[in-house]
Design a protein around this motif. Structure first.
Motif, PDB file in Angstrom:
ATOM      1  N   SER A  17     -18.096   5.224   0.684  1.00 36.72           N
ATOM      2  CA  SER A  17     -17.510   6.572   0.685  1.00 36.72           C
ATOM      3  C   SER A  17     -17.045   6.980  -0.713  1.00 36.72           C
ATOM      4  CB  SER A  17     -16.332   6.639   1.662  1.00 36.72           C
ATOM      5  OG  SER A  17     -15.241   5.865   1.181  1.00 36.72           O
ATOM      6  N   TYR A  46       0.900   7.364  -6.332  1.00 37.18           N
ATOM      7  CA  TYR A  46      -0.050   8.473  -6.451  1.00 37.18           C
ATOM      8  C   TYR A  46       0.687   9.810  -6.318  1.00 37.18           C
ATOM      9  CZ  TYR A  46      -4.082  11.470  -5.385  1.00 37.18           C
ATOM     10  OH  TYR A  46      -5.019  12.484  -5.378  1.00 37.18           O
ATOM     11  N   LYS A  82      -9.265   1.500  -2.561  1.00 36.89           N
ATOM     12  CA  LYS A  82      -8.719   2.122  -1.354  1.00 36.89           C
ATOM     13  C   LYS A  82      -8.191   3.516  -1.665  1.00 36.89           C
ATOM     14  CE  LYS A  82      -7.885   1.603   3.062  1.00 36.89           C
ATOM     15  NZ  LYS A  82      -9.006   1.399   4.001  1.00 36.89           N
ATOM     16  N   VAL A  83      -7.551   3.670  -2.817  1.00 37.74           N
ATOM     17  CA  VAL A  83      -7.075   4.993  -3.230  1.00 37.74           C
ATOM     18  C   VAL A  83      -8.256   5.952  -3.340  1.00 37.74           C
ATOM     19  CG1 VAL A  83      -6.048   6.320  -5.126  1.00 37.74           C
ATOM     20  CG2 VAL A  83      -5.013   4.166  -4.424  1.00 37.74           C
ATOM     21  N   GLU A 106     -11.000   5.815  -1.786  1.00 35.94           N
ATOM     22  CA  GLU A 106     -11.537   6.086  -0.450  1.00 35.94           C
ATOM     23  C   GLU A 106     -10.706   7.116   0.308  1.00 35.94           C
ATOM     24  OE1 GLU A 106     -13.249   1.509   0.112  1.00 35.94           O
ATOM     25  OE2 GLU A 106     -11.760   2.300   1.518  1.00 35.94           O
ATOM     26  N   ASN A 107      -9.431   7.247  -0.079  1.00 36.46           N
ATOM     27  CA  ASN A 107      -8.511   8.070   0.705  1.00 36.46           C
ATOM     28  C   ASN A 107      -7.965   9.306   0.006  1.00 36.46           C
ATOM     29  OD1 ASN A 107      -7.641   6.572   3.436  1.00 36.46           O
ATOM     30  ND2 ASN A 107      -8.053   5.022   1.876  1.00 36.46           N
ATOM     31  N   PHE A 108      -8.053   9.355  -1.328  1.00 41.43           N
ATOM     32  CA  PHE A 108      -7.468  10.470  -2.062  1.00 41.43           C
ATOM     33  C   PHE A 108      -8.444  10.969  -3.126  1.00 41.43           C
ATOM     34  CE2 PHE A 108      -3.933   7.755  -0.721  1.00 41.43           C
ATOM     35  CZ  PHE A 108      -3.131   8.664  -0.053  1.00 41.43           C
ATOM     36  N   ASN A 130     -11.198  -4.236   5.310  1.00 42.26           N
ATOM     37  CA  ASN A 130     -11.245  -2.819   5.657  1.00 42.26           C
ATOM     38  C   ASN A 130     -11.673  -1.970   4.465  1.00 42.26           C
ATOM     39  OD1 ASN A 130      -9.512  -0.052   5.773  1.00 42.26           O
ATOM     40  ND2 ASN A 130     -10.184  -0.646   7.822  1.00 42.26           N
ATOM     41  N   THR A 131     -11.171  -2.307   3.283  1.00 42.91           N
ATOM     42  CA  THR A 131     -11.540  -1.584   2.063  1.00 42.91           C
ATOM     43  C   THR A 131     -13.017  -1.791   1.746  1.00 42.91           C
ATOM     44  OG1 THR A 131      -9.299  -1.871   1.200  1.00 42.91           O
ATOM     45  CG2 THR A 131     -11.014  -1.263  -0.386  1.00 42.91           C
ATOM     46  N   GLY A 178     -15.396   0.500   3.415  1.00 39.31           N
ATOM     47  CA  GLY A 178     -15.378   1.905   3.017  1.00 39.31           C
ATOM     48  C   GLY A 178     -15.927   2.189   1.638  1.00 39.31           C
ATOM     49  N   VAL A 202       0.682   4.408  -2.572  1.00 35.56           N
ATOM     50  CA  VAL A 202       0.591   5.818  -2.177  1.00 35.56           C
ATOM     51  C   VAL A 202       1.749   6.616  -2.774  1.00 35.56           C
ATOM     52  CG1 VAL A 202       0.654   7.416  -0.218  1.00 35.56           C
ATOM     53  CG2 VAL A 202      -0.680   5.299  -0.059  1.00 35.56           C
ATOM     54  N   TRP A 260       0.839  -1.200   0.000  1.00 37.90           N
ATOM     55  CA  TRP A 260       0.000   0.000   0.000  1.00 37.90           C
ATOM     56  C   TRP A 260       0.876   1.254   0.000  1.00 37.90           C
ATOM     57  CZ3 TRP A 260      -4.146   2.304  -1.288  1.00 37.90           C
ATOM     58  CH2 TRP A 260      -4.558   3.490  -0.666  1.00 37.90           C
TER      59      TRP A 260
END
Length: 254
Positions: free
Chosen positions: A179, A76, A101-102, A104-106, A172-173, A176, A73, A69
């Protein structure tokens, strides 16, 4: 014989950028054709090679999802640091989970999830994939059949923390997904295992994106980016990206 590990790549195009993510035990070769296709259409593409991947299976097991991960990141931010303000993300298999996941976070312009096992509830099948990777890798090293058998047996007794970590990361992903509001494209081969097909429909239904689509490939199995319908996959990804509202035009290469 020394095995030359695949490397990260960046294909320079225009200001529109796409982060491309490979799968577990895979490499950037899985997304290279897609990257080359999108580059010709005016997109800059970057594919990071995850830590531990492309190396020996023993080295791979020394890393885990947190390390992989981190590579994602960094990929990215590699595009950000090169001045790309608008980034889409596309990934295959575990890379599909990472792409979600990206998103969800960025901030991302769009997310493309290909054959992502988001519904996987155990580590079933992960060691088999690692074991098959090990057989191929050790064969490429030129080792004798006896040594390969001996080393494969030892591999079974190495702690499998990385594999358990994949399950936790995926779970976990999955929690989310609601979102995600960026335009979402889900691609799935109908010849793939049932868990991946169930996951494709689940992802499509769960994300909160107003613009979302799912495409099935009747002649394809798991790694659709290198399978029989790889050209159609490239065209479908490009077609979807062209529907996204980018601030910058795509400047196709002549």
């Amino acid at each position: 014989m020394k095995v030359v590990a695949p490397k990260s790549f960046t294909f320079e195009g225009g200001k529109r950028a796409v982060l491309l993510l490979h799968g577990f035990t895979g490499s950037t070769k899985e997304v290279k054709k897609l990257g080359e296709f999108l580059q010709k259409k005016g997109y800059t593409c970057h594919a990071p090679m995850y830590r531990g991947h492309g190396a020996t299976p023993e080295e791979l097991l020394e890393t885990g999802p947190a390390d992989w991960w981190e590579s994602v990141v960094e990929g990215y931010h590699h595009l950000k640091d090169r001045g790309h303000q608008e980034i889409a993300v596309a990934g295959i298999s575990l890379g599909g989970v990472f792409s979600l996941k990206v998103a969800e976070n960025f901030p991302v312009k769009a997310v493309i999830s290909m054959c992502a096992p988001i519904k996987r509830d155990s580590t079933d099948g992960l060691f088999d994939r690692l074991y098959n990777y090990a057989k191929i890798y050790k064969s490429f090293e030129g080792k004798s059949r006896e040594i390969i058998i001996e080393e494969l047996e030892k591999l079974k007794h190495i702690p499998q923390d990385a594999l358990h970590g994949v399950h936790a990361f995926t779970e976990n992903t999955r929690k989310g997904l609601r979102s995600i509001k960026s335009p979402t494209l889900v691609l799935q081969g109908t010849l793939d295992d049932a868990i991946y097909q169930e996951s494709a429909s689940f992802i499509h239904d769960e994300v909160e994106s107003i613009e979302k689509e799912i495409i099935w490939y009747e002649q394809s199995g798991h790694i659709i980016t290198t399978g029989k319908e790889k050209e159609k996959v490239c065209e479908d990804v490009h077609g979807f990206l062209e529907q996204v509202e980018w601030a910058e035009p795509a400047l196709a290469l002549v």
